[in-house]
Enzyme design. Structure first.
Site, mmCIF file in Angstrom:
data_model
loop_
_atom_site.group_PDB
_atom_site.id
_atom_site.type_symbol
_atom_site.label_atom_id
_atom_site.label_comp_id
_atom_site.label_asym_id
_atom_site.label_seq_id
_atom_site.Cartn_x
_atom_site.Cartn_y
_atom_site.Cartn_z
ATOM 1 N N ASP A 48 21.646 -7.906 -32.564
ATOM 2 C CA ASP A 48 21.879 -9.111 -31.766
ATOM 3 C C ASP A 48 22.500 -8.747 -30.423
ATOM 4 O OD1 ASP A 48 21.759 -11.820 -31.193
ATOM 5 O OD2 ASP A 48 23.690 -12.280 -32.132
ATOM 6 N N LYS A 94 22.956 -8.773 -26.631
ATOM 7 C CA LYS A 94 22.704 -9.704 -25.529
ATOM 8 C C LYS A 94 23.966 -9.734 -24.670
ATOM 9 C CE LYS A 94 24.020 -13.563 -28.572
ATOM 10 N NZ LYS A 94 23.582 -14.848 -29.167
ATOM 11 N N ASN A 143 27.328 -10.820 -26.011
ATOM 12 C CA ASN A 143 28.015 -9.950 -26.974
ATOM 13 C C ASN A 143 28.494 -8.651 -26.333
ATOM 14 O OD1 ASN A 143 27.779 -11.740 -29.084
ATOM 15 N ND2 ASN A 143 25.868 -10.856 -29.852
ATOM 16 N N ASP A 198 30.626 -8.351 -31.857
ATOM 17 C CA ASP A 198 29.862 -9.224 -32.759
ATOM 18 C C ASP A 198 28.815 -8.464 -33.575
ATOM 19 O OD1 ASP A 198 28.805 -11.295 -34.152
ATOM 20 O OD2 ASP A 198 28.447 -12.592 -32.444
ATOM 21 N N THR A 232 18.698 -13.175 -31.263
ATOM 22 C CA THR A 232 18.546 -14.280 -30.319
ATOM 23 C C THR A 232 17.134 -14.241 -29.750
ATOM 24 O OG1 THR A 232 20.900 -14.138 -29.805
ATOM 25 C CG2 THR A 232 19.506 -15.288 -28.215
#
Length: 438
Positions: free
Chosen positions: A145, A147, A150, A163, A185
């Site tokens: 994840d 991005k 994060n 995260d 995401t």
């Protein structure tokens, strides 16, 4: 009377803001569906931390307790300057408390939302991101994840990955050697993850890194559409265009990262050798492994040493001298075990393991064995040393550690080759008594 009541109320409020008698809770920094994050101060050290408080009931209700446990176990494994550090985990009947590194500079997303970055600034953050991601992959951890939301920045502008709630370990691979859970995401997810046919976690993370690099340089996403199905089609085809202000080198790198075919997508080892990536690498990134190896070489033992019982305890974990044979300690770079066999037997067993794998040259002395890899791995040739210490004439402690190469490859060799070769000579301590900490 009123004064007594108000004093009592004040002291109750003060005690309620002190967690486990150790942390003083401060202001709320942020919150999500299942957790709140507070500023907190360690009363013993005076240092500020971020205290993440997770409500057990909510998490259990939606079946996410395993995810919380995974995040905690992963964060314990990945100790790296570009990853938010987990200091301590505590719990009560209703809450889980995670004391974490406080990162004060906010999200990288906030910086991008003000507009695209200059190429040097984008490269600076991207280099740190790749350093963290490569470190995770070497430990068999896949973030899944990645991005800008994060990626946090500290006061000096250094990047910190956070995260790990959706992360996966190599243990989660199916029989085909791939991951199969669709997560992440949408705008940052790799096409093979959408395809639901199984994917390589490292290659999927690199795709996400490619999207992040594009966003840093462009100020907008490479794949955008109000209709999510239409956006997924663009991702699946790798249908994007670099803006005209991208330099030729950055354009080539982004294109290699956003290759919809994971088999031809650029790897970390090739990425870090590109001229664009190598340009103006911060010393903290460039010299990481060199400094680590230099530090190790200072501490090398050159001859057989005699140690007393206090050394045994300090070398052990709760007086257990066989961590080499623990299944889950994949993050270790050094391990120790005890044996009642003579040093010559230990050396013979190590030589047998090296000969069986066929991948090492062996150098040995009376108290030391060094296995030097013949083939180049992810981070050069794997090198392993084993130092033998005499506790008494009939009791030895052997310290095995990585001297070079990739940690994940080292741990795999320990698990698959060294453990079977040494299991007959390892001495395991009796169960701890009350006088010895467990």
């Amino acid at each position: 009377m009123e004064d007594k009541k108000s004093t009592s109320a004040a002291s109750a409020a003060a005690s309620s803001s002190v967690l486990h008698g150790k942390y003083e809770l401060g202001r709320l920094l942020g919150h999500g569906t299942f957790a709140k994050v507070y500023h907190a101060r360690n009363l013993q050290s005076g240092k500020s931390v971020a205290m993440k408080i997770v409500g057990k009931e909510k998490v259990i209700k939606v079946g996410m307790m395993e995810q919380v446990k995974r995040e905690i176990s992963v964060m314990k494994m990945v100790k790296h300057r570009n990853i938010v550090q987990l200091h301590e985990v505590m719990a009560s009947k209703s809450k889980i408390y995670l004391s974490m590194e406080l990162v004060r500079g906010g999200e990288l997303f906030s910086k991008i939302s003000k507009g695209r970055l200059k190429e040097d600034a984008a490269r600076f953050y991207f280099q740190q991101l790749i350093s963290a991601v490569d470190f995770c992959h070497s430990r068999g951890v896949y973030h899944r994840d990645l991005k800008p939301e994060n990626l946090l920045l500290d006061e000096d502008g250094s990047l910190k990955v956070t995260d790990f709630g959706l992360s996966a370990l190599s243990d989660h691979l199916k029989q085909d050697g791939l991951l199969h859970t669709t997560c992440g995401t949408p705008a940052y997810v790799a096409p093979e993850v959408i395809g639901k046919k199984g994917y390589d976690g490292a290659k999927a993370d690199l795709w996400s890194c490619g999207v992040i690099l594009f966003v840093l340089l462009a100020g907008f996403l490479p794949f955008q559409d109000d209709n999510i199905v239409a956006m997924y089609k663009k991702i699946y085809r790798g249908d994007f265009k670099c803006p005209p202000w991208f330099s030729p080198e950055s354009r080539r790198l982004v294109t290699k990262l956003l290759d919809p075919n994971p088999n031809t997508r650029i790897t970390v080892s090739k990425l870090i050798e590109t001229s664009w990536f190598k340009k103006s690498i911060p010393r903290s990134v460039k010299k990481d492994e060199e400094d680590e190896e230099a530090e190790k070489s200072k501490n090398e033992h050159q001859q057989l040493e005699t140690m007393n019982a206090f050394h045994i305890i300090s070398l052990s974990e709760g007086f257990n001298l066989s961590p080499l044979f623990e299944e889950k300690k994949v993050e270790r770079e050094e391990m120790r075990f005890a044996t009642t066999e003579p040093a010559s037997s230990v050396i013979s067993k190590l030589e047998e393991a090296a000969a069986r794998s066929g991948k090492f040259n062996v150098k040995k002395s009376e108290s030391r064995v060094r296995l030097q890899g013949q083939e180049k791995g992810r981070k050069g040739k794997l090198a392993i040393s084993a130092d033998i210490f005499a506790i008494t004439n009939s009791f030895l402690v052997v310290e095995v550690k990585k001297d070079g190469g990739d940690t994940f490859e080292y741990n795999r060799f320990c698990s698959q080759e060294l453990r079977p070769a040494l299991k007959d000579i390892v001495w395991t301590s009796p169960a701890p008594t009350n006088g010895i900490p467990s």
